[in-house]
Enzyme design. Structure first.
Site, PDB file in Angstrom:
ATOM      1  N   GLU A 164      -4.064   3.631   6.627  1.00 32.90           N
ATOM      2  CA  GLU A 164      -3.889   3.558   4.948  1.00 32.90           C
ATOM      3  C   GLU A 164      -4.591   4.789   4.507  1.00 32.90           C
ATOM      4  O   GLU A 164      -4.131   5.159   3.398  1.00 32.90           O
ATOM      5  CB  GLU A 164      -4.593   2.223   4.704  1.00 32.90           C
ATOM      6  CG  GLU A 164      -4.519   1.896   2.964  1.00 32.90           C
ATOM      7  CD  GLU A 164      -5.216   0.690   2.712  1.00 32.90           C
ATOM      8  OE1 GLU A 164      -5.247  -0.374   3.355  1.00 32.90           O
ATOM      9  OE2 GLU A 164      -5.949   0.798   1.956  1.00 32.90           O
ATOM     10  N   SER A 179     -10.514  -0.379   4.056  1.00 33.59           N
ATOM     11  CA  SER A 179      -9.571  -0.569   5.219  1.00 33.59           C
ATOM     12  C   SER A 179      -9.005   0.759   5.626  1.00 33.59           C
ATOM     13  O   SER A 179      -8.495   1.491   4.957  1.00 33.59           O
ATOM     14  CB  SER A 179      -8.402  -1.389   5.106  1.00 33.59           C
ATOM     15  OG  SER A 179      -8.906  -2.831   4.202  1.00 33.59           O
ATOM     16  N   ARG A 195       0.847  -1.218  -0.144  1.00 33.84           N
ATOM     17  CA  ARG A 195       0.067  -0.047  -0.044  1.00 33.84           C
ATOM     18  C   ARG A 195       0.853   1.109  -0.153  1.00 33.84           C
ATOM     19  O   ARG A 195       0.585   2.347   0.831  1.00 33.84           O
ATOM     20  CB  ARG A 195      -0.902  -0.024   1.165  1.00 33.84           C
ATOM     21  CG  ARG A 195      -1.804  -1.092   1.261  1.00 33.84           C
ATOM     22  CD  ARG A 195      -2.993  -0.849   0.160  1.00 33.84           C
ATOM     23  NE  ARG A 195      -3.923  -1.717   0.310  1.00 33.84           N
ATOM     24  CZ  ARG A 195      -4.111  -3.119   0.226  1.00 33.84           C
ATOM     25  NH1 ARG A 195      -3.000  -3.845  -0.248  1.00 33.84           N
ATOM     26  NH2 ARG A 195      -5.140  -3.810   0.428  1.00 33.84           N
TER      27      ARG A 195
END
Ligand code: EPU
Length: 335
Positions: free
Chosen positions: A330, A234, A161
């Site tokens: 994130e 998320s 990510r």
């Protein structure tokens, strides 16, 4: 270039927090970016599908809403197909376009919200595949100098990510198009337990379309649809710890999910850690933790960005207190 002032960001963010941008520009071409450089104030903030951005409050500077369209096949040798995609195209629609033509490699990334330009930025991934699997190169514009660049995968520094666009190039380099190389013979990736289970139920040899359909079904069951319950997917990354810490945690919590990753480190499940701290279903000031997936913060009733980030901080503190593990967001925070 379409420039508007004092624009509510709520319709552009899947978390639907209602903060205002002082300048908001719709970018449909590279020429629009050049015009924005000449006429609009820095700092610039780059907005794609708004599925991973939560501002804390109103936003100063200029929001660049990237709406550059187009899907173009550049080359096709009968197996490998090179496709250039405008940064403003919807990611899921591009994945579906590729599956419709049996161009393989991205089918596990179905139903990820957001735009194509955001995909390399945070190297999106799901069910054992990251977009870097098929990435060839991208084009971007440096908003400080106006320079246009073609950037290859090593320069992007893809990680979990992560990429250079999330680090030192953040809000400076604007991605305008991404080129992927897809393969008609790309093997299906069905290692992930949920995907394997769905595929095992097939009465025929599984196809790319079956994997795509399985991923759509799994995501629909587990993750809230932002159109119905605002969220940013998320909220935290899965933390990666050293083997010694992982072994100690496992001795204290024998059911803790762990996955070895490269260089002798171990990935933990942020969702499991948050779930163990009792957050699932919690609500405060309109903001809460999703009842089916503890990694998803939802904005159920008109919460603000600061409420979202306060809850994120509370979750981080409770996980650190219980397990000694730091969770990293994130989601991108606009201060
Ligand atoms: N779990 C819990 N409680 C929960 C949810 C999950 O204990 O409420 C446990 C599960 O039992 C499992 C583990 O946590 O052992 C991991 O859960 P899951 O397999 O659902 O995946 P995840 O780690 O929560 C990641 C990605 C998702 C991606 C899925 C599937 C991150 C931060 N998230 O989620 O990506 O779709 O794997 O590959 O890496 C996103 O980035 O927005 C995203 C949705």
């Amino acid at each position: 270039m379409l420039l508007r002032r004092n624009v509510s960001l709520a319709p552009y963010l899947t978390m639907r927090v209602d903060h205002v941008a002082s300048e908001f520009v719709t970018i449909r071409s590279i020429a629009d970016l050049d015009a924005a450089r000449r006429h609009c104030d820095a700092p610039y903030r780059i907005l794609g599908g708004g599925s991973n951005i939560v501002p804390v409050a109103n936003v100063s500077g200029t929001v660049l809403h990237i709406c550059i369209e187009g899907i173009e096949i550049l080359a096709d040798d009968g197996n490998a197909v090179t496709v250039r995609v405008g940064a403003g195209e919807q990611w899921h629609e591009f994945v579906e376009w590729s599956v419709d033509r049996d161009f393989g490699g991205l089918e596990n990334l179905a139903l990820i919200p957001g735009t194509v330009g955001a995909a390399p930025m945070q190297n999106i991934g799901a069910y054992g595949v990251e977009q870097s699997r098929c990435f060839l190169q991208l084009e971007c514009v440096n908003m400080s100098t106006g320079e246009r660049l073609v950037v290859d995968a090593p320069t992007c520094r893809f990680g979990y990510r992560d990429s250079v666009f999330k680090q030192e190039w953040r809000d400076v380099m604007v991605i305008t198009s991404v080129t992927y190389m897809l393969h008609r013979q790309a093997p299906l990736v069905t290692d992930y337990a949920d995907v394997r289970r769905a595929i095992e139920g097939c009465m025929h040899t599984p196809t790319r379309r079956d994997v795509f359909d399985a991923v759509v079904a799994i995501r629909t069951a587990k993750l809230p649809n932002p159109a119905e319950l605002p969220n940013s997917g998320s909220f935290f990354k899965n933390p990666i710890v050293h083997t010694t810490q992982a072994a100690k945690l496992l001795s204290q919590h024998p059911t803790m999910p762990q996955w070895p990753v490269s260089d002798g480190r171990v990935k933990l499940a942020a969702a499991w850690l948050i779930d163990q701290c009792g957050w699932k279903g919690f609500r405060n000031n309109g903001v809460g933790v999703h009842t089916n997936q503890a990694l998803v913060i939802v904005n159920a009733e008109g919460g603000t960005g600061s409420t979202v980030w306060q809850m994120a901080a509370d979750i981080q503190r409770s996980v650190a207190d219980a397990f000694g593990v730091e969770l990293e967001a994130e989601v991108n925070r606009w201060d």
